[in-house]
Enzyme design. Structure first.
Site, PDB file in Angstrom:
ATOM      1  N   LYS A 219      29.340 102.040  39.332  1.00  0.00           N
ATOM      2  CA  LYS A 219      28.579 102.663  38.243  1.00  0.00           C
ATOM      3  C   LYS A 219      28.246 104.122  38.535  1.00  0.00           C
ATOM      4  CE  LYS A 219      27.056  98.681  35.695  1.00  0.00           C
ATOM      5  NZ  LYS A 219      25.977  97.797  35.215  1.00  0.00           N
ATOM      6  N   ARG A 253      27.891  91.139  40.382  1.00  0.00           N
ATOM      7  CA  ARG A 253      29.064  91.366  39.506  1.00  0.00           C
ATOM      8  C   ARG A 253      29.819  92.606  39.992  1.00  0.00           C
ATOM      9  NH1 ARG A 253      30.184  94.440  35.049  1.00  0.00           N
ATOM     10  NH2 ARG A 253      31.452  93.501  33.422  1.00  0.00           N
TER      11      ARG A 253
END
Ligand code: 8Y7
Length: 273
Positions: A219, A253
């Site tokens: 991210k 995840r």
């Protein structure tokens, strides 16, 4: 927790592999948009030790263009069906579309992963009817606008409050308490400071009494810290996975399953002592 036919022990930490079947997904660049490519990728993730495979067809990347329901269904459902038949791993479906989720129940989906926390009309009803676990993720704003100006008085308490509201709504619709997971939604309407605070204080959400799922892999917060592009964020992704697992996350995840499985084995060994 029972995910379709799979009983998973969430007192231990598990890895969820990200399987994008979206052409414009930011980190895979659409390489896995074809179903056969997606299946090869899934095969590698299962062999590398993923407990969950999260199949998604809608890009929630900031500013991404929404796709039609038909397109999302065409991308996601065939992959869900094959994976559920072929593997022991839990097939998670990353979608907010009630019609898609309803179809996926019959194809062997084991977990509803909704970044909109079942707030679309009809989504809670489908989840209740399915009797499947559901992950309620926090997002401030919408994928189109969420990174424009994220703002909180106190992110931890505001997100906790959101969770309490969504849990209450779910319970009153007949979703069982035993079927709820929570996710603070890293990067979904949060600044770097918010994201770091959440990661450091993850245990505050653990006390709500639901297993925590987190997604930090590749991210932009990791890019901001390391000044690296999305394909150069393996080490930073792994360190964030270790911190999250140490701080109570039960499902991580990630895109890089093999490497994360090793990290989680080390963290679990420490937690077990
Ligand atoms: C998350 C997620 C994405 C996350 C959960 C990306 C679908 C963006 N992030 N689902 N989905 N939690 N539960 O960078 O953090 O993978 S998409």
């Amino acid at each position: 927790m029972k995910f379709a036919s799979n009983e998973i022990d969430l007192s231990r930490v598990h890895v969820m592999g990200v399987l994008n079947v979206t052409p414009d997904s930011f980190s895979d660049g659409g390489r896995f948009s074809e179903a056969s490519d997606a299946l090869e990728q899934a095969d590698r993730m299962v062999k590398a030790g993923a407990t969950f495979i999260d199949v998604g067809g809608e890009s929630t990347r900031p500013g991404a263009t929404p796709i039609s329901l038909q397109e999302e269904m065409d991308r996601v459902l065939p992959v869900v069906e094959v994976l559920a038949k072929r593997y022991d791993a839990v097939v998670s479906v990353d979608s907010s579309s009630p019609d898609l989720l309803k179809e996926a129940v019959g194809l062997g989906m084991g977990l509803i992963n909704d970044v909109r926390a079942l707030q679309r009309a009809g989504a809670m009803e489908v989840a209740a009817e399915s009797n499947l676990p559901v992950c309620l993720m926090h997002m401030q704003g919408s994928p189109q606008s969420m990174q424009d100006a994220p703002s909180y008085q106190n992110a931890i308490s505001e997100i906790s409050h959101f969770f309490e509201q969504r849990v209450d709504a779910c319970l009153s619709m007949g979703i069982s308490r035993e079927n709820i997971l929570l996710d603070p939604g890293f990067g979904f309407g949060k600044t770097l400071t918010h994201n770091l605070m959440l990661l450091k204080n993850l245990k505050a959400f653990e006390s709500l009494g639901f297993p925590l799922l987190v997604g930090l892999s590749r991210k932009s917060m990791l890019g901001q810290i390391t000044d690296k592009e999305v394909d150069e964020r393996l080490a930073s992704s792994l360190s964030s996975a270790a911190i999250a697992a140490m701080n109570g996350a039960k499902i991580i995840r990630v895109h890089d399953v093999e490497e994360t499985v090793d990290v989680i084995k080390v963290v679990q060994a420490v937690l077990d002592i």
